[in-house]
Design a protein around this motif. Sequence first.
Motif, PDB file in Angstrom:
ATOM      1  N   LEU A   5     178.210 -53.774  45.654  1.00 37.48           N
ATOM      2  CA  LEU A   5     177.155 -53.187  46.474  1.00 37.48           C
ATOM      3  C   LEU A   5     175.813 -53.878  46.300  1.00 37.48           C
ATOM      4  O   LEU A   5     175.533 -54.473  45.265  1.00 37.48           O
ATOM      5  CB  LEU A   5     176.992 -51.708  46.140  1.00 37.48           C
ATOM      6  N   LYS A   6     175.001 -53.748  47.339  1.00 39.41           N
ATOM      7  CA  LYS A   6     173.604 -54.171  47.324  1.00 39.41           C
ATOM      8  C   LYS A   6     172.812 -53.077  48.024  1.00 39.41           C
ATOM      9  O   LYS A   6     173.367 -52.293  48.776  1.00 39.41           O
ATOM     10  CB  LYS A   6     173.424 -55.504  48.043  1.00 39.41           C
ATOM     11  N   ARG A   7     171.523 -53.024  47.774  1.00 37.54           N
ATOM     12  CA  ARG A   7     170.679 -52.017  48.419  1.00 37.54           C
ATOM     13  C   ARG A   7     169.976 -52.648  49.620  1.00 37.54           C
ATOM     14  O   ARG A   7     169.371 -53.709  49.508  1.00 37.54           O
ATOM     15  CB  ARG A   7     169.658 -51.472  47.431  1.00 37.54           C
ATOM     16  N   TYR A   8     170.102 -51.972  50.767  1.00 35.00           N
ATOM     17  CA  TYR A   8     169.484 -52.434  52.012  1.00 35.00           C
ATOM     18  C   TYR A   8     168.572 -51.341  52.555  1.00 35.00           C
ATOM     19  O   TYR A   8     168.867 -50.155  52.445  1.00 35.00           O
ATOM     20  CB  TYR A   8     170.552 -52.763  53.063  1.00 35.00           C
ATOM     21  N   SER A   9     167.468 -51.762  53.158  1.00 39.48           N
ATOM     22  CA  SER A   9     166.527 -50.847  53.782  1.00 39.48           C
ATOM     23  C   SER A   9     166.711 -50.927  55.294  1.00 39.48           C
ATOM     24  O   SER A   9     166.599 -52.006  55.883  1.00 39.48           O
ATOM     25  CB  SER A   9     165.097 -51.235  53.408  1.00 39.48           C
ATOM     26  N   VAL A  10     166.996 -49.788  55.909  1.00 39.54           N
ATOM     27  CA  VAL A  10     167.178 -49.733  57.362  1.00 39.54           C
ATOM     28  C   VAL A  10     165.999 -48.963  57.948  1.00 39.54           C
ATOM     29  O   VAL A  10     165.683 -47.859  57.506  1.00 39.54           O
ATOM     30  CB  VAL A  10     168.504 -49.052  57.746  1.00 39.54           C
ATOM     31  N   THR A  11     165.359 -49.568  58.938  1.00 37.42           N
ATOM     32  CA  THR A  11     164.229 -48.946  59.619  1.00 37.42           C
ATOM     33  C   THR A  11     164.618 -48.657  61.055  1.00 37.42           C
ATOM     34  O   THR A  11     165.141 -49.529  61.745  1.00 37.42           O
ATOM     35  CB  THR A  11     162.997 -49.873  59.592  1.00 37.42           C
ATOM     36  N   TYR A  20     170.039 -47.751  51.811  1.00 40.95           N
ATOM     37  CA  TYR A  20     171.473 -47.496  51.804  1.00 40.95           C
ATOM     38  C   TYR A  20     172.135 -48.489  50.861  1.00 40.95           C
ATOM     39  O   TYR A  20     171.777 -49.661  50.839  1.00 40.95           O
ATOM     40  CB  TYR A  20     172.078 -47.660  53.207  1.00 40.95           C
ATOM     41  N   ASP A  21     173.101 -48.013  50.099  1.00 40.54           N
ATOM     42  CA  ASP A  21     173.897 -48.872  49.225  1.00 40.54           C
ATOM     43  C   ASP A  21     175.155 -49.247  49.994  1.00 40.54           C
ATOM     44  O   ASP A  21     175.927 -48.375  50.382  1.00 40.54           O
ATOM     45  CB  ASP A  21     174.257 -48.140  47.937  1.00 40.54           C
ATOM     46  N   SER A  56     166.688 -54.653  50.203  1.00 38.32           N
ATOM     47  CA  SER A  56     165.722 -53.843  49.482  1.00 38.32           C
ATOM     48  C   SER A  56     165.740 -54.211  48.002  1.00 38.32           C
ATOM     49  O   SER A  56     166.612 -54.944  47.543  1.00 38.32           O
ATOM     50  CB  SER A  56     166.079 -52.363  49.661  1.00 38.32           C
ATOM     51  N   VAL A  57     164.805 -53.682  47.268  1.00 41.63           N
ATOM     52  CA  VAL A  57     164.707 -53.936  45.832  1.00 41.63           C
ATOM     53  C   VAL A  57     165.685 -53.018  45.101  1.00 41.63           C
ATOM     54  O   VAL A  57     165.699 -51.811  45.332  1.00 41.63           O
ATOM     55  CB  VAL A  57     163.269 -53.681  45.335  1.00 41.63           C
ATOM     56  N   ASP A  58     166.493 -53.586  44.238  1.00 42.68           N
ATOM     57  CA  ASP A  58     167.438 -52.800  43.446  1.00 42.68           C
ATOM     58  C   ASP A  58     166.691 -52.051  42.353  1.00 42.68           C
ATOM     59  O   ASP A  58     165.847 -52.619  41.674  1.00 42.68           O
ATOM     60  CB  ASP A  58     168.489 -53.696  42.801  1.00 42.68           C
TER      61      ASP A  58
END
Length: 106
Positions: A5-11, A20-21, A56-58
Amino acid sequence: MTFLLKRYSVTVNGFAPHDYDAHSPASARVRAWNSYCSYQHVSFREFLKISSVKRSVDPEGYGKKITVGGAPAHLVSRNDHRVLYVRPSDKRIFASHPLDVQEVEW
């Protein structure tokens, strides 16, 4: 046994960004679309037009090796009431009580 997983920012237009992971930006966007549809149903094609996704920043400890109930896992997030984790080489996020989690390397 890897952490996928990675962390993503959805706008979404008109809303604040939400993290969201997920294993890919597309997967994070699908999860955001599912959440958005509880507010207002739109096709995924329309959602693509009103949304954007970026890495996004983890948070601290993200992906750290832990054990949950004696089995290996990776930390996603934690608070006083629950720990979110994934099993190695898996993308599904599970929740556990903090007392079931050991921060022992495996």
